[in-house]
Motif scaffolding. Structure first.
Motif, PDB file in Angstrom:
ATOM      1  N   SER A  12       0.827  -1.211   0.000  1.00  0.00           N
ATOM      2  CA  SER A  12       0.000   0.000   0.000  1.00  0.00           C
ATOM      3  C   SER A  12       0.859   1.258   0.000  1.00  0.00           C
ATOM      4  O   SER A  12       0.529   2.244  -0.684  1.00  0.00           O
ATOM      5  CB  SER A  12      -0.955  -0.003   1.201  1.00  0.00           C
ATOM      6  N   TRP A  13       1.971   1.241   0.730  1.00  0.00           N
ATOM      7  CA  TRP A  13       2.873   2.400   0.743  1.00  0.00           C
ATOM      8  C   TRP A  13       3.482   2.635  -0.632  1.00  0.00           C
ATOM      9  O   TRP A  13       3.553   3.768  -1.105  1.00  0.00           O
ATOM     10  CB  TRP A  13       4.002   2.185   1.748  1.00  0.00           C
ATOM     11  N   VAL A  14       3.941   1.569  -1.271  1.00  0.00           N
ATOM     12  CA  VAL A  14       4.574   1.704  -2.586  1.00  0.00           C
ATOM     13  C   VAL A  14       3.556   2.172  -3.619  1.00  0.00           C
ATOM     14  O   VAL A  14       3.862   3.005  -4.477  1.00  0.00           O
ATOM     15  CB  VAL A  14       5.249   0.385  -3.006  1.00  0.00           C
ATOM     16  N   ASN A  15       2.341   1.645  -3.548  1.00  0.00           N
ATOM     17  CA  ASN A  15       1.300   2.110  -4.468  1.00  0.00           C
ATOM     18  C   ASN A  15       1.042   3.603  -4.293  1.00  0.00           C
ATOM     19  O   ASN A  15       0.886   4.338  -5.283  1.00  0.00           O
ATOM     20  CB  ASN A  15       0.006   1.331  -4.238  1.00  0.00           C
ATOM     21  N   GLU A  16       1.005   4.052  -3.050  1.00  0.00           N
ATOM     22  CA  GLU A  16       0.792   5.474  -2.781  1.00  0.00           C
ATOM     23  C   GLU A  16       1.955   6.303  -3.316  1.00  0.00           C
ATOM     24  O   GLU A  16       1.750   7.364  -3.930  1.00  0.00           O
ATOM     25  CB  GLU A  16       0.630   5.688  -1.277  1.00  0.00           C
ATOM     26  N   ALA A  17       3.167   5.831  -3.089  1.00  0.00           N
ATOM     27  CA  ALA A  17       4.352   6.540  -3.601  1.00  0.00           C
ATOM     28  C   ALA A  17       4.323   6.606  -5.123  1.00  0.00           C
ATOM     29  O   ALA A  17       4.658   7.638  -5.718  1.00  0.00           O
ATOM     30  CB  ALA A  17       5.621   5.848  -3.119  1.00  0.00           C
ATOM     31  N   VAL A  21       4.487   9.782  -7.713  1.00  0.00           N
ATOM     32  CA  VAL A  21       5.499   9.923  -8.768  1.00  0.00           C
ATOM     33  C   VAL A  21       4.834  10.254 -10.100  1.00  0.00           C
ATOM     34  O   VAL A  21       5.293  11.128 -10.853  1.00  0.00           O
ATOM     35  CB  VAL A  21       6.344   8.634  -8.894  1.00  0.00           C
ATOM     36  N   LYS A  22       3.743   9.588 -10.418  1.00  0.00           N
ATOM     37  CA  LYS A  22       3.030   9.855 -11.672  1.00  0.00           C
ATOM     38  C   LYS A  22       2.540  11.301 -11.724  1.00  0.00           C
ATOM     39  O   LYS A  22       2.613  11.954 -12.773  1.00  0.00           O
ATOM     40  CB  LYS A  22       1.853   8.896 -11.822  1.00  0.00           C
ATOM     41  N   GLU A  23       2.063  11.806 -10.589  1.00  0.00           N
ATOM     42  CA  GLU A  23       1.615  13.198 -10.548  1.00  0.00           C
ATOM     43  C   GLU A  23       2.777  14.159 -10.753  1.00  0.00           C
ATOM     44  O   GLU A  23       2.664  15.151 -11.468  1.00  0.00           O
ATOM     45  CB  GLU A  23       0.928  13.490  -9.208  1.00  0.00           C
ATOM     46  N   LYS A  24       3.912  13.839 -10.136  1.00  0.00           N
ATOM     47  CA  LYS A  24       5.085  14.712 -10.255  1.00  0.00           C
ATOM     48  C   LYS A  24       5.623  14.755 -11.686  1.00  0.00           C
ATOM     49  O   LYS A  24       6.220  15.749 -12.101  1.00  0.00           O
ATOM     50  CB  LYS A  24       6.178  14.261  -9.280  1.00  0.00           C
ATOM     51  N   LEU A  25       5.408  13.695 -12.444  1.00  0.00           N
ATOM     52  CA  LEU A  25       5.866  13.679 -13.825  1.00  0.00           C
ATOM     53  C   LEU A  25       5.086  14.654 -14.709  1.00  0.00           C
ATOM     54  O   LEU A  25       5.510  14.946 -15.831  1.00  0.00           O
ATOM     55  CB  LEU A  25       5.768  12.266 -14.401  1.00  0.00           C
ATOM     56  N   TYR A 119       8.438  -2.154  -8.239  1.00  0.00           N
ATOM     57  CA  TYR A 119       7.267  -1.642  -8.952  1.00  0.00           C
ATOM     58  C   TYR A 119       7.721  -0.840 -10.167  1.00  0.00           C
ATOM     59  O   TYR A 119       8.322   0.224 -10.034  1.00  0.00           O
ATOM     60  CB  TYR A 119       6.431  -0.768  -8.018  1.00  0.00           C
ATOM     61  N   ASP A 120       7.459  -1.376 -11.368  1.00  0.00           N
ATOM     62  CA  ASP A 120       7.641  -0.625 -12.605  1.00  0.00           C
ATOM     63  C   ASP A 120       6.446   0.316 -12.718  1.00  0.00           C
ATOM     64  O   ASP A 120       5.343  -0.098 -13.105  1.00  0.00           O
ATOM     65  CB  ASP A 120       7.707  -1.591 -13.792  1.00  0.00           C
ATOM     66  N   VAL A 121       6.673   1.565 -12.381  1.00  0.00           N
ATOM     67  CA  VAL A 121       5.573   2.513 -12.176  1.00  0.00           C
ATOM     68  C   VAL A 121       4.770   2.749 -13.445  1.00  0.00           C
ATOM     69  O   VAL A 121       3.532   2.754 -13.427  1.00  0.00           O
ATOM     70  CB  VAL A 121       6.127   3.849 -11.625  1.00  0.00           C
TER      71      VAL A 121
END
Length: 254
Positions: A12-17, A21-25, A119-121
């Motif tokens: 759950s933490w990695v999914n949130e992170a 990251v997607k938003e920051k891109l 996780y390959d984002v």
């Protein structure tokens, strides 16, 4: 807390992170050089590591952390539980391609790898688990990897090692059916644990290999330093290999 519960919490933490990251891109990424122009760090690396470190510190204040961007602890021992974090593995890909990068966490207890997360984002491919929980890819349990030899599959290799034939990496890799250079340790580990490559050879820091080791041990794969000696999360950067048993034996002529 059981290992399965811990695994679910970290997922759950990695999914949130990853969502962050997607938003920051969507905004300009701030890029700095570390040792040279090939060795980059971004605001996203630093902010992602901070997010994960804060989650761990709050939930498990007695645990130790080793993070690529320096927000963890100075380790002198492998006793207890240690979290090894690479917030953005493949930063050069992240900056230049905005894909082909991973978030990675490896958890060790008394020097034994117990859980790994890669996780390959961008492709939304998430491998997680360990020996006690099983290893999953997007919720599907992975089976042990087919035990093929060096000549029968694809091998991932570090570009610099291949070009300079470091430790005979080029000679070894040319015996495989084909060679892959991805610029992201996490992607190579994902390919090996899914049976898409039968080995990966590189020069890795602990945060590059910790997650992959934890994922691979229950899948019939072998990991070590490239001289055959045991890896260590205390040793800094080291020449490293993960392979099927037959490929490992072919490389070291065992």
């Amino acid at each position: 807390m059981t290992r399965l519960e811990l695994m679910d919490q970290v997922v759950s933490w990695v999914n949130e992170a990853a969502e962050d990251v997607k938003e920051k891109l969507k905004s300009p990424v701030l890029v700095e050089e570390k040792s040279n122009r090939h060795d980059l760090v971004t605001n996203v690396d630093k902010e992602t590591e901070l997010f994960l470190v804060e989650k761990i510190r709050k939930a498990y204040p007695d645990d130790l952390i080793l993070g690529e961007e320096g927000l963890g602890d100075s380790l002198t021992s492998t006793s207890g539980r240690i979290w090894v974090i690479d917030p953005i593995d493949g930063t050069l890909n992240f900056v230049k391609q905005q894909e082909n990068f991973c978030i990675m966490i490896g958890i060790f207890e008394d020097n034994e790898p117990v859980l790994g997360f890669i996780y390959d984002v961008i492709k939304d491919e998430f491998a997680y688990g360990g020996k006690e929980t099983g290893v999953f890819l997007n919720g599907e349990l992975l089976e042990p990897v087919e035990n093929i030899g060096l000549r029968d599959g694809l091998i991932g290799v570090n570009g610099g090692m291949f070009a300079r034939n470091t430790l005979n990496a080029q000679d070894i890799a040319l015996q495989a059916v084909g060679i892959r250079m991805l610029g992201c340790a996490g992607l190579d580990f994902l390919n090996v644990i899914r049976g898409k490559q039968n080995a990966y050879i590189s020069n890795l820091a602990p945060w590059d290999f910790a997650a992959g080791i934890a994922l691979s041990e229950s899948l019939g794969l072998i990991s070590s330093k490239f001289d055959g000696s045991p890896y260590s999360i205390l040793d800094g950067r080291q020449y490293f290999i993960i392979a099927t048993e037959k490929t490992y034996a072919d490389i070291f002529k065992k």
